[in-house]
Design an enzyme around this catalytic site. Structure first.
Site, PDB file in Angstrom:
ATOM      1  N   ASN A   9       0.871  -1.175   0.000  1.00  0.00           N
ATOM      2  CA  ASN A   9       0.000   0.000   0.000  1.00  0.00           C
ATOM      3  C   ASN A   9       0.910   1.229   0.000  1.00  0.00           C
ATOM      4  O   ASN A   9       1.462   1.592   1.037  1.00  0.00           O
ATOM      5  CB  ASN A   9      -0.891  -0.023   1.255  1.00  0.00           C
ATOM      6  CG  ASN A   9      -1.748   1.222   1.372  1.00  0.00           C
ATOM      7  OD1 ASN A   9      -1.877   1.989   0.414  1.00  0.00           O
ATOM      8  ND2 ASN A   9      -2.339   1.421   2.547  1.00  0.00           N
ATOM      9  N   LYS A  11       0.000   4.222  -0.451  1.00  0.00           N
ATOM     10  CA  LYS A  11      -0.731   5.406   0.028  1.00  0.00           C
ATOM     11  C   LYS A  11      -0.491   6.573  -0.940  1.00  0.00           C
ATOM     12  O   LYS A  11      -0.344   6.346  -2.144  1.00  0.00           O
ATOM     13  CB  LYS A  11      -0.309   5.746   1.464  1.00  0.00           C
ATOM     14  CG  LYS A  11      -0.307   4.522   2.372  1.00  0.00           C
ATOM     15  CD  LYS A  11      -0.163   4.849   3.820  1.00  0.00           C
ATOM     16  CE  LYS A  11      -0.026   3.566   4.618  1.00  0.00           C
ATOM     17  NZ  LYS A  11      -0.131   3.749   6.039  1.00  0.00           N
ATOM     18  N   HIS A  94      -9.562   0.785   4.716  1.00  0.00           N
ATOM     19  CA  HIS A  94      -8.307   1.057   5.418  1.00  0.00           C
ATOM     20  C   HIS A  94      -8.570   2.030   6.565  1.00  0.00           C
ATOM     21  O   HIS A  94      -9.416   2.921   6.452  1.00  0.00           O
ATOM     22  CB  HIS A  94      -7.278   1.645   4.440  1.00  0.00           C
ATOM     23  CG  HIS A  94      -5.904   1.714   5.020  1.00  0.00           C
ATOM     24  ND1 HIS A  94      -5.520   2.713   5.882  1.00  0.00           N
ATOM     25  CD2 HIS A  94      -4.836   0.888   4.895  1.00  0.00           C
ATOM     26  CE1 HIS A  94      -4.261   2.496   6.251  1.00  0.00           C
ATOM     27  NE2 HIS A  94      -3.824   1.402   5.661  1.00  0.00           N
ATOM     28  N   GLU A  96      -7.073   4.535   7.605  1.00  0.00           N
ATOM     29  CA  GLU A  96      -6.927   5.959   7.267  1.00  0.00           C
ATOM     30  C   GLU A  96      -8.190   6.482   6.577  1.00  0.00           C
ATOM     31  O   GLU A  96      -8.592   7.627   6.798  1.00  0.00           O
ATOM     32  CB  GLU A  96      -5.677   6.170   6.393  1.00  0.00           C
ATOM     33  CG  GLU A  96      -4.411   6.034   7.236  1.00  0.00           C
ATOM     34  CD  GLU A  96      -3.195   5.550   6.475  1.00  0.00           C
ATOM     35  OE1 GLU A  96      -3.174   5.600   5.234  1.00  0.00           O
ATOM     36  OE2 GLU A  96      -2.241   5.105   7.143  1.00  0.00           O
ATOM     37  N   GLU A 165      -5.475  -5.102  10.632  1.00  0.00           N
ATOM     38  CA  GLU A 165      -4.481  -4.048  10.823  1.00  0.00           C
ATOM     39  C   GLU A 165      -4.807  -3.271  12.096  1.00  0.00           C
ATOM     40  O   GLU A 165      -5.647  -2.353  12.061  1.00  0.00           O
ATOM     41  CB  GLU A 165      -4.500  -3.083   9.636  1.00  0.00           C
ATOM     42  CG  GLU A 165      -4.159  -3.721   8.324  1.00  0.00           C
ATOM     43  CD  GLU A 165      -3.541  -2.712   7.369  1.00  0.00           C
ATOM     44  OE1 GLU A 165      -2.391  -2.927   6.980  1.00  0.00           O
ATOM     45  OE2 GLU A 165      -4.188  -1.704   7.056  1.00  0.00           O
ATOM     46  N   GLY A 171       2.115   2.306  10.732  1.00  0.00           N
ATOM     47  CA  GLY A 171       3.051   3.418  10.570  1.00  0.00           C
ATOM     48  C   GLY A 171       3.715   3.867  11.860  1.00  0.00           C
ATOM     49  O   GLY A 171       4.280   4.952  11.928  1.00  0.00           O
ATOM     50  N   SER A 208       3.231  -2.116  10.541  1.00  0.00           N
ATOM     51  CA  SER A 208       4.669  -2.057  10.787  1.00  0.00           C
ATOM     52  C   SER A 208       5.385  -3.382  10.485  1.00  0.00           C
ATOM     53  O   SER A 208       6.279  -3.787  11.229  1.00  0.00           O
ATOM     54  CB  SER A 208       4.960  -1.594  12.223  1.00  0.00           C
ATOM     55  OG  SER A 208       4.488  -0.263  12.401  1.00  0.00           O
TER      56      SER A 208
HETATM   57  C1  PEP Z   1      -0.887   0.166   6.065  1.00  0.00           C
HETATM   58  O1  PEP Z   1      -0.977   1.356   5.846  1.00  0.00           O
HETATM   59  O2  PEP Z   1      -1.749  -0.607   5.635  1.00  0.00           O
HETATM   60  C2  PEP Z   1       0.241  -0.315   6.852  1.00  0.00           C
HETATM   61  C3  PEP Z   1       0.212  -1.526   7.309  1.00  0.00           C
HETATM   62  O3  PEP Z   1       1.270   0.597   7.055  1.00  0.00           O
HETATM   63  P1  PEP Z   1       2.689   0.279   7.774  1.00  0.00           P
HETATM   64  O4  PEP Z   1       3.218  -0.988   7.184  1.00  0.00           O
HETATM   65  O5  PEP Z   1       3.521   1.466   7.433  1.00  0.00           O
HETATM   66  O6  PEP Z   1       2.407   0.141   9.229  1.00  0.00           O
END
Ligand code: PEP
Length: 256
Positions: A9, A11, A94, A96, A165, A171, A208
């Site tokens: 992803n 983003k 997601h 976000e 998630e 992040g 992460s």
């Molecule tokens: C994500 O945005 O779906 C995600 C898992 O981000 P990160 O790997 O940076 O935590």
């Protein structure tokens, strides 16, 4: 049975090394693993040209789609348009989008329905925030996210991909422990099993994931793949995560 799945992803970012270099570095991904990358919409075409030109085994994914079919919805992109553009997967729900753009469970459900109706493979994101985890309410929240979305869909698809998630892990550099992720995935399996026994469930972990923690997460049978944000912007890190997933070929997703 579905192969382990690795999804990038990006983003609202592009890999600093450039799209061409990113794809060139990933032309020899491990066998037995499916890989999809979700660039921002305007770069889907450039990305497609690179993967086709280099024969890379990478699927194209989108980061969102509309819950509407077509019409006067300025700024929206329909599932049908994505399919016509050669997209196979779409990330929906997601955290976000939920937190920053007001998407609720029912809207996510309607998007899932559109995506499935158009033959796209949705990656349905769910996850709890830190407060919910600390209050011991994670299972109840995940259940609401799944059930309310499922109520908006006609039927669950034959294969459903859920990305678990935890919001506190996205992040932040703070990943869920492999045990915590596996236990939560098992809970998600029970919730989906309560809705449909016919659905094959593939559960990705996201939050992460890095080359340093990917192998220990991948060792958990309950984890069928990863959704990766930050580390997916580097072909070196993303490739290392793909290689850490080789052991997952043994982790067969069970019926939901
Ligand atoms: C994500 O945005 O779906 C995600 C898992 O981000 P990160 O790997 O940076 O935590």
């Amino acid at each position: 049975m579905t192969s382990p799945l690795l999804v990038a992803n990006w983003k609202m970012n592009l890999p600093p090394e450039g799209i061409a270099e990113f794809v060139a570095a990933l032309t020899r991904l491990p066998e037995g693993i499916e890989v999809a990358v979700a660039p921002p919409f305007p770069f889907l075409g450039t990305f497609a040209e690179e993967i086709e030109g280099r024969g890379a085994r990478i699927e194209r994914a989108a980061q969102n789609c509309s819950d509407r079919e077509s019409g006067a919805f300025t700024g929206e992109v329909s599932a049908a348009m994505l399919r016509q553009a050669g997209v196979s997967h779409v990330i929906l729900g997601h955290s976000e989008r939920r937190a920053l753009f007001g998407e609720d469970n029912r809207l996510v459900g309607r998007k899932l329905r559109q995506a499935i109706g158009e033959g796209l493979i949705p990656i349905f994101c769910i996850g709890e925030d830190e407060e919910t985890r600390e209050a011991g309410r994670t299972a109840a929240l995940l259940e609401r996210q799944i059930v309310e979305a499922a109520e908006e869909m006609e039927n669950l698809p034959d294969v459903l991909i859920i990305a678990y998630e935890p919001v506190w892990a996205i992040g932040t550099g703070k990943n869920a422990s492999p045990e915590m992720a596996a236990e939560t995935h098992a809970g998600i399996r029970r919730i989906v099993g309560g809705i449909s026994h016919e659905t094959e469930l593939v559960i990705l972990y996201g939050g992460s994931v890095t080359p340093d923690n990917a192998a220990s997460l991948a060792a958990q049978e309950e984890i069928n793949g990863f959704l990766v944000g930050g580390a997916s912007l580097s072909s070196e890190k993303f490739g290392a995560i793909a290689r850490a997933m080789r052991q997952m070929e043994e982790n067969q997703p069970a019926e939901g």
